[in-house]
Design a protein around this motif. Sequence first.
Motif, mmCIF file in Angstrom:
data_model
loop_
_atom_site.group_PDB
_atom_site.id
_atom_site.type_symbol
_atom_site.label_atom_id
_atom_site.label_comp_id
_atom_site.label_asym_id
_atom_site.label_seq_id
_atom_site.Cartn_x
_atom_site.Cartn_y
_atom_site.Cartn_z
ATOM 1 N N LEU A 285 -40.630 -24.832 -4.307
ATOM 2 C CA LEU A 285 -41.491 -25.942 -3.877
ATOM 3 C C LEU A 285 -42.549 -26.346 -4.901
ATOM 4 O O LEU A 285 -43.391 -27.200 -4.603
ATOM 5 N N GLN A 286 -42.497 -25.779 -6.106
ATOM 6 C CA GLN A 286 -43.566 -26.048 -7.065
ATOM 7 C C GLN A 286 -43.664 -27.521 -7.462
ATOM 8 O O GLN A 286 -44.741 -28.004 -7.853
ATOM 9 N N HIS A 287 -42.560 -28.255 -7.357
ATOM 10 C CA HIS A 287 -42.605 -29.677 -7.706
ATOM 11 C C HIS A 287 -42.384 -30.585 -6.487
ATOM 12 O O HIS A 287 -42.143 -31.794 -6.658
ATOM 13 N N ALA A 288 -42.458 -30.012 -5.278
ATOM 14 C CA ALA A 288 -42.265 -30.822 -4.073
ATOM 15 C C ALA A 288 -43.390 -31.845 -3.939
ATOM 16 O O ALA A 288 -44.560 -31.541 -4.189
ATOM 17 N N GLU A 289 -43.029 -33.053 -3.521
ATOM 18 C CA GLU A 289 -44.006 -34.139 -3.453
ATOM 19 C C GLU A 289 -44.580 -34.342 -2.053
ATOM 20 O O GLU A 289 -45.685 -34.860 -1.916
ATOM 21 N N ASN A 290 -43.840 -33.970 -1.004
ATOM 22 C CA ASN A 290 -44.331 -34.148 0.365
ATOM 23 C C ASN A 290 -43.578 -33.194 1.297
ATOM 24 O O ASN A 290 -42.729 -32.414 0.859
ATOM 25 N N ARG A 291 -43.867 -33.283 2.584
ATOM 26 C CA ARG A 291 -43.253 -32.376 3.559
ATOM 27 C C ARG A 291 -41.731 -32.527 3.603
ATOM 28 O O ARG A 291 -41.005 -31.535 3.581
ATOM 29 N N MET A 292 -41.252 -33.761 3.663
ATOM 30 C CA MET A 292 -39.803 -33.966 3.737
ATOM 31 C C MET A 292 -39.117 -33.498 2.466
ATOM 32 O O MET A 292 -37.997 -32.947 2.515
ATOM 33 N N ASP A 293 -39.753 -33.680 1.330
ATOM 34 C CA ASP A 293 -39.213 -33.194 0.065
ATOM 35 C C ASP A 293 -39.110 -31.664 0.095
ATOM 36 O O ASP A 293 -38.125 -31.086 -0.368
ATOM 37 N N SER A 294 -40.114 -31.007 0.651
ATOM 38 C CA SER A 294 -40.105 -29.545 0.757
ATOM 39 C C SER A 294 -38.959 -29.063 1.646
ATOM 40 O O SER A 294 -38.224 -28.123 1.292
ATOM 41 N N ILE A 295 -38.815 -29.721 2.786
ATOM 42 C CA ILE A 295 -37.724 -29.344 3.701
ATOM 43 C C ILE A 295 -36.365 -29.545 3.035
ATOM 44 O O ILE A 295 -35.461 -28.711 3.138
ATOM 45 N N THR A 296 -36.222 -30.657 2.312
ATOM 46 C CA THR A 296 -34.956 -30.948 1.625
ATOM 47 C C THR A 296 -34.646 -29.911 0.560
ATOM 48 O O THR A 296 -33.506 -29.420 0.450
ATOM 49 N N LEU A 297 -35.642 -29.552 -0.233
ATOM 50 C CA LEU A 297 -35.424 -28.566 -1.300
ATOM 51 C C LEU A 297 -35.022 -27.206 -0.745
ATOM 52 O O LEU A 297 -34.104 -26.550 -1.273
ATOM 53 N N LEU A 298 -35.675 -26.765 0.322
ATOM 54 C CA LEU A 298 -35.339 -25.472 0.914
ATOM 55 C C LEU A 298 -33.946 -25.510 1.557
ATOM 56 O O LEU A 298 -33.172 -24.551 1.438
ATOM 57 N N THR A 299 -33.636 -26.627 2.204
ATOM 58 C CA THR A 299 -32.315 -26.762 2.823
ATOM 59 C C THR A 299 -31.211 -26.686 1.774
ATOM 60 O O THR A 299 -30.196 -25.994 1.948
ATOM 61 N N HIS A 300 -31.391 -27.389 0.668
ATOM 62 C CA HIS A 300 -30.374 -27.369 -0.385
ATOM 63 C C HIS A 300 -30.271 -26.000 -1.044
ATOM 64 O O HIS A 300 -29.175 -25.569 -1.425
ATOM 65 N N TRP A 301 -31.390 -25.308 -1.210
ATOM 66 C CA TRP A 301 -31.315 -23.977 -1.815
ATOM 67 C C TRP A 301 -30.482 -23.033 -0.947
ATOM 68 O O TRP A 301 -29.603 -22.338 -1.455
ATOM 69 N N VAL A 302 -30.738 -23.057 0.357
ATOM 70 C CA VAL A 302 -29.960 -22.188 1.256
ATOM 71 C C VAL A 302 -28.487 -22.591 1.243
ATOM 72 O O VAL A 302 -27.589 -21.738 1.183
ATOM 73 N N GLY A 303 -28.210 -23.902 1.300
ATOM 74 C CA GLY A 303 -26.825 -24.358 1.286
ATOM 75 C C GLY A 303 -26.092 -23.981 0.010
ATOM 76 O O GLY A 303 -24.903 -23.664 0.032
ATOM 77 N N ASP A 304 -26.807 -23.980 -1.115
ATOM 78 C CA ASP A 304 -26.174 -23.691 -2.407
ATOM 79 C C ASP A 304 -26.094 -22.193 -2.717
ATOM 80 O O ASP A 304 -25.135 -21.735 -3.341
ATOM 81 N N GLU A 305 -27.105 -21.450 -2.297
ATOM 82 C CA GLU A 305 -27.231 -20.056 -2.755
ATOM 83 C C GLU A 305 -26.768 -19.009 -1.747
ATOM 84 O O GLU A 305 -26.530 -17.869 -2.129
#
Length: 375
Positions: free
Chosen positions: A293-313
Amino acid sequence: MKDNTMFKKLLILKACLLLIIGLQAGPVEDLIKSSGGTEEYPNADYLVIFDSTMVDVQESGLSYTNMHQLYKILTPKGALEKRVIKFGYDPLSAFAEIQKVRIHRKDGTIKEITMDQEIDYPAPARMIYWGAREKMIEVGRLEPGDAVEVFLFRKGFTYALLMDGGDDDKYIPPMRGHFYDIVEFWNDQPVMEKVYQTAIPEDKLVQYEFYNGEVKSSAHLKDDKMVYTFTKSDILPVKREPNMVAWSDVAPKLLISTSPDWQAKSLWFYGVNEDYGSFESTPEIDAKVDEILQHAENRMDSITLLTHWVGDEIRYSGISMGEGEGFTLHTGEMNFRDRCGVCKDKAGMLITMLRAAGFESYPAMTMAGSRIAYI
């Protein structure tokens, strides 16, 4: 062969009654002869003459299930398919055994398979390794016109997704005191008659619904239990279509449950996982969340980044946690370390990371790949 539907149904009923009172299935030979062959079922490899299931539910929710099945071989392909009888189960939630197998030869002779030939072995697995097993017994060479009669027994629960046959407490369902079953009334081969009967303590609230078709049903009080019986005759296979929805969405099925509603089930599910600590974070998880989340811009961006990390990793590969597997989400620590899990565990990993990031997040139960029924 003359078609005498009523006569056939009376023979099936007599066979099922003999099963209930524990006598030898006298009318079986007549039933096999009158059931028809490739002329009546030109596209079938074998015929299910009857498939009978009797379930006795205890106050704790523990259930004892007796199954009695009779198959008539119609083609060499059907003979090859039925040369081995298999019955799958999960030793964490059920005890199972093949009790008796008879071969009814077309010349009228009967061969009983000795149960010392039964094999208990790990079931073939791909992507989900939860320790499922299969009971198997080889009946040997069959010929068109032969029939195979099978008696099966199971105690425990099926849909939980603990190893001997002595301690019944191991097989009480996790939502103690409740009973739930999904009964498929479809088959890829024709079925002359399917009967499902369950005896449930009369003080338990029972809800049931039959979907995608009609069924004969009845209920009567016997001793201190209500006995529910569901019967469907002349079930023919349905041809699968391209890009078809799940069979459970279109084929006949019975749902029966003592749980009052989904809210009660959801509250139980919530309690199980919060008490287990499924979503507790660790310093390692906290550090990874901060990194993502170090470069997340807002709440929805944070949720999206975490969702993609779990889906990918978190790769899809199910490793059993032992007792509780299937209805308990693996802890965030376990998922993060193993980098794998099934759908529930991938969801649990995301919830853990969302909570670590300060979001309010909870799991929701659904049915993967098919509709969610009211019951």
